[in-house]
Design a protein around this motif. Sequence first.
Motif, mmCIF file in Angstrom:
data_model
loop_
_atom_site.group_PDB
_atom_site.id
_atom_site.type_symbol
_atom_site.label_atom_id
_atom_site.label_comp_id
_atom_site.label_asym_id
_atom_site.label_seq_id
_atom_site.Cartn_x
_atom_site.Cartn_y
_atom_site.Cartn_z
ATOM 1 N N GLU A 1 -11.778 11.118 -5.859
ATOM 2 C CA GLU A 1 -10.382 11.307 -6.287
ATOM 3 C C GLU A 1 -10.156 10.035 -7.371
ATOM 4 O OE1 GLU A 1 -7.905 13.107 -5.938
ATOM 5 O OE2 GLU A 1 -9.331 14.650 -4.824
ATOM 6 N N ILE A 2 -10.721 8.830 -6.916
ATOM 7 C CA ILE A 2 -10.533 7.902 -7.715
ATOM 8 C C ILE A 2 -11.090 7.966 -9.066
ATOM 9 C CG2 ILE A 2 -10.909 5.283 -8.106
ATOM 10 C CD1 ILE A 2 -10.038 5.070 -5.001
ATOM 11 N N CYS B 1 -5.468 8.411 4.724
ATOM 12 C CA CYS B 1 -6.229 9.359 3.641
ATOM 13 C C CYS B 1 -5.608 8.955 2.373
ATOM 14 C CB CYS B 1 -6.243 10.522 3.943
ATOM 15 S SG CYS B 1 -7.082 11.047 5.317
ATOM 16 N N LYS B 2 -4.391 8.897 2.366
ATOM 17 C CA LYS B 2 -3.359 8.566 0.982
ATOM 18 C C LYS B 2 -3.874 7.264 0.474
ATOM 19 C CE LYS B 2 0.422 10.678 0.250
ATOM 20 N NZ LYS B 2 2.013 10.751 0.171
ATOM 21 N N ALA B 3 -4.024 6.280 1.166
ATOM 22 C CA ALA B 3 -4.297 4.559 0.830
ATOM 23 C C ALA B 3 -5.802 4.863 0.538
ATOM 24 C CB ALA B 3 -4.161 3.749 2.130
ATOM 25 N N ARG B 4 -6.539 5.783 0.700
ATOM 26 C CA ARG B 4 -8.079 5.850 -0.141
ATOM 27 C C ARG B 4 -7.799 6.632 -1.177
ATOM 28 N NH1 ARG B 4 -7.700 1.967 2.254
ATOM 29 N NH2 ARG B 4 -9.013 1.275 4.159
ATOM 30 N N GLY B 5 -6.711 7.151 -1.724
ATOM 31 C CA GLY B 5 -6.529 7.952 -2.942
ATOM 32 C C GLY B 5 -6.454 9.575 -2.846
ATOM 33 N N LEU B 6 -6.459 10.102 -1.513
ATOM 34 C CA LEU B 6 -6.393 11.428 -1.249
ATOM 35 C C LEU B 6 -4.895 11.810 -1.194
ATOM 36 C CD1 LEU B 6 -9.045 11.852 1.468
ATOM 37 C CD2 LEU B 6 -9.429 11.823 -0.966
ATOM 38 N N SER B 7 -4.728 13.140 -1.782
ATOM 39 C CA SER B 7 -3.383 13.496 -1.754
ATOM 40 C C SER B 7 -2.980 13.972 -0.350
ATOM 41 C CB SER B 7 -3.094 14.604 -2.538
ATOM 42 O OG SER B 7 -4.027 15.802 -2.384
ATOM 43 N N ALA C 1 0.846 -1.209 -0.087
ATOM 44 C CA ALA C 1 0.115 0.048 -0.195
ATOM 45 C C ALA C 1 1.009 1.353 0.087
ATOM 46 C CB ALA C 1 -0.996 0.112 1.247
ATOM 47 N N HIS D 1 -4.993 17.142 0.486
ATOM 48 C CA HIS D 1 -6.205 16.830 0.575
ATOM 49 C C HIS D 1 -6.511 16.410 1.915
ATOM 50 C CE1 HIS D 1 -10.173 15.514 -1.611
ATOM 51 N NE2 HIS D 1 -10.357 16.077 -0.437
ATOM 52 N N PHE E 1 -6.183 -1.418 -2.800
ATOM 53 C CA PHE E 1 -6.806 -1.019 -1.615
ATOM 54 C C PHE E 1 -6.316 -2.044 -0.631
ATOM 55 C CE2 PHE E 1 -10.106 -1.793 1.245
ATOM 56 C CZ PHE E 1 -10.670 -0.513 1.773
ATOM 57 N N LEU E 2 -6.035 -1.324 0.703
ATOM 58 C CA LEU E 2 -5.679 -2.059 1.853
ATOM 59 C C LEU E 2 -6.821 -1.683 2.740
ATOM 60 C CD1 LEU E 2 -3.672 -3.616 3.475
ATOM 61 C CD2 LEU E 2 -2.785 -1.141 4.238
ATOM 62 N N PHE F 1 -1.719 8.689 6.222
ATOM 63 C CA PHE F 1 -1.440 7.564 5.345
ATOM 64 C C PHE F 1 -2.895 6.855 5.090
ATOM 65 C CE2 PHE F 1 -0.743 2.762 5.181
ATOM 66 C CZ PHE F 1 0.108 2.881 3.945
ATOM 67 N N GLU G 1 3.408 7.061 -5.278
ATOM 68 C CA GLU G 1 2.838 7.426 -3.959
ATOM 69 C C GLU G 1 1.725 6.714 -3.594
ATOM 70 O OE1 GLU G 1 3.312 10.370 -1.772
ATOM 71 O OE2 GLU G 1 5.470 10.359 -2.556
ATOM 72 N N PRO G 2 1.286 6.433 -2.261
ATOM 73 C CA PRO G 2 0.405 5.721 -1.859
ATOM 74 C C PRO G 2 -0.942 6.036 -2.463
ATOM 75 C CG PRO G 2 1.758 6.322 0.072
ATOM 76 C CD PRO G 2 2.170 7.048 -1.241
ATOM 77 N N GLU G 3 -1.152 7.364 -2.777
ATOM 78 C CA GLU G 3 -2.454 7.766 -3.341
ATOM 79 C C GLU G 3 -2.668 7.476 -4.721
ATOM 80 O OE1 GLU G 3 -0.369 9.678 -2.107
ATOM 81 O OE2 GLU G 3 -0.250 11.828 -3.046
ATOM 82 N N ALA H 1 -12.935 10.016 -1.191
ATOM 83 C CA ALA H 1 -11.881 9.027 -1.861
ATOM 84 C C ALA H 1 -12.602 8.619 -3.146
ATOM 85 C CB ALA H 1 -11.943 8.154 -0.828
ATOM 86 N N LEU I 1 -15.151 1.448 -3.324
ATOM 87 C CA LEU I 1 -14.063 1.803 -4.059
ATOM 88 C C LEU I 1 -13.797 0.954 -5.476
ATOM 89 C CD1 LEU I 1 -11.635 3.407 -1.303
ATOM 90 C CD2 LEU I 1 -13.544 4.656 -2.795
ATOM 91 N N ALA J 1 -3.662 3.794 -4.779
ATOM 92 C CA ALA J 1 -5.108 3.849 -4.386
ATOM 93 C C ALA J 1 -5.852 4.208 -5.884
ATOM 94 C CB ALA J 1 -5.545 4.602 -3.548
ATOM 95 N N GLN J 2 -5.603 5.165 -6.467
ATOM 96 C CA GLN J 2 -6.390 5.570 -7.579
ATOM 97 C C GLN J 2 -6.287 4.644 -8.721
ATOM 98 O OE1 GLN J 2 -4.231 9.426 -8.128
ATOM 99 N NE2 GLN J 2 -5.283 10.217 -6.557
#
Lengths: 248, 477
Positions: free
Chosen positions: A105-106, B430-436, A48, B439, A81-82, B428, A71-73, A102, A162, A76-77
């Motif tokens: 963003e995706i 939030c980032k792991a859910r796609g947010l910068s 992740a 954000h 998914f973790l 982290f 980057e982690p985001e 979320a 998601l 995710a995008q």
Amino acid sequence: MLKIENLHCSVGEKEILKGISLSVNAGEIHAIMGPNGSGKSTLAQVIAGHPGFEVTQGTIDYEGSDLLDMEPEVRAQKGVFLAFQYPVEIPGVTNAYFLRSAYNEIRKARGDEEMDPMEFLDLMEAKLKLVDMDTALLHRSVNAGFSGGEKKRNEILQMAVLEPKLAILDETDSGLDIDALRVVAGGVNALRKPDNATVIVTHYQRLLNYIVPDFVHVLAGGRIVKSGGKELALELEAKGYDWLVEAA
Amino acid sequence: MSSSIESLVNREYQYGFVTDVESDTIEPGLNEDVVRLISSKKDEPQWLLDWRLKAFRRWQTMTEPHWPNLKYNPIDYQGARYYSAPKSVKPLQSLDEVDPELLATYKKLGISLTEQKMLAGVAVDAIFDSVSVGTTMKAELAKHGVVFCSFTEAVHDYPELIQKYLGSVVPYSDNFFAALNSAVFSDGSFCYVPKGVRCPIELSTYFRINAADTGQFERTLIVADEGAYVSYLEGCTAPKRSTNQLHAAVVELVALDRSSIKYSTVQNWYAGDKDGVGGIYNFVTKRGKALEDAKISWTQVETGSAITWKYPSVILQGDNSVGEFYSVAVVNNKQQADTGTKMIHIGKNTKSTIISKGISAGEGQNSYRGRVQMLPKATGSRNYTQCDSMLIGNKCGAHTFPYIEVANNSSTTEHEASTSKIGEDQIFYCKARGLSAEHAISLIVSGFCREVFKELPMEFALEAQQLLGITLEGSVG
């Protein structure tokens, strides 16, 4: 879909993963089992993109791209998914708002239009049923004051919304009673599709009674010491981990 | 990951532009002649000049307070100019007569004096430096008998109200900065809502400091007569300059029996650059007096200024009166804020609520300073205080100075306080859910401030949330 090769990773001076190789294809369910401290959760977090771990060697390829470079985001995008072992509380931010942020963003990353709040609530209605959760939960702060079981269900709810390509469930079964376990497993099974894959990290075989894996891997001392089919989980249940750890 | 957050560079201050308008400015310095000059330029009656002079003489005997938890270089009071007005402003019949440069400035600020705003139901009395240049929806307000005009106009048109209430809540002798303001205030806003009238629209004022090195000393007076209600919005923005500017305002609220005043501020004065050069020194006295069954509610979102010294307070004079203070104060880089409130319970069964959210980032220092006082006759009174601090990074500070005095034995006060650090774990997640990261921080911080934001009128709440995001950009490293 996911190809891990010779992955080494450390926290500070301490090496935790010592050369993991693993391939996951679309449509598959993999279970990663092993004793405490074997590196299971670390593997999940590294996929992740948790910043606390340093990858010192090896590669992770995700759908033809270098996952470790993202980057982690961005991961995710792109559909990683973790489901967290310890979901984090965000006071003052409603679950609905968080999830919609979320989700959008995706969508944005995929070049789709953002969804407005009303439309999103309709979508949520259906997803809530899947994990047997009450609508009221949407209007509470993210994980704040949630029971252990509610937090885990909330992770699965996020996954349902998601719709990731690659879902990693990190000890999602720990701390769940049998009813909650059934609900969570039911959710995961319902979300299974030919074009997505699931990696289940677990200490116990229990969850695998409800989610049947295609492959089982045993992690011990930072290495995969044995891989097999679903029957390996049962064997572990009967014999414990010691024989494998010793053999390794 | 930290480095990736660091790389989210601070966004430049959006409102840093200077309008090129010929100004009518007097020489720097402060003495009785300057006070007389200001008064005469505004064609004021003798009683007001006398009041200014009394204030000036009093100010000369006072010293700048040094008890706040603030560090700054000495202010050169003789080096500042005390009056500046755009020259083009003569009595205007319509907006068409307003200098187009000024209107362009308002446009850049995102406020418009045009029909859009009227459709939105907001009357704007825009203060450009010291003189009011345009007021809208006066007719609509007049229908209800609501007076909303510049302070200068009010002195001429409603002298009896001004004479009765000016200094009735914040006397000129109150403190160093209030005395200075009383001596040299240039303009401001006045609002009077008659008995039993519920003001049909939210009143809004946008203050702006424009001329270089000009201190702005505005004066606001709001009177809600018996049973009246008014909601007042104040927004502040100042252009970017390398020198520090002094801003010492006074706001007085008078809530007569059974009336209610809601006063909301979003303060976004220029905060100086990341090294602490420039920025507004904001020393403001805000206080309200609530009579029987009256209610005064302050909501503030403070994101700007190099230095903030501000304690919007309520004197709960009448029985059953209510005072509220909801505050978000954000400091980043080298900003310093010493802000809070005073709730002075005088009447019986009075009630006050204080919710303060302090956010510190960069090398910012944020202090909450509050006084809750229950006087002997304020029996059966209650106060609830909640004071939360959030730290972002390792170089900032949060300080809390609560003073609680209870002089009767049937009153209750409660004080809750918390300090938290914005967690890498939260970011982290939030980032792991796609947010910068950006954000994520804005999401976490607005969650932290939610109890205060929900007190703001809708459009203000959105602006406040955006300002918060801008202020904190690049703050996690």
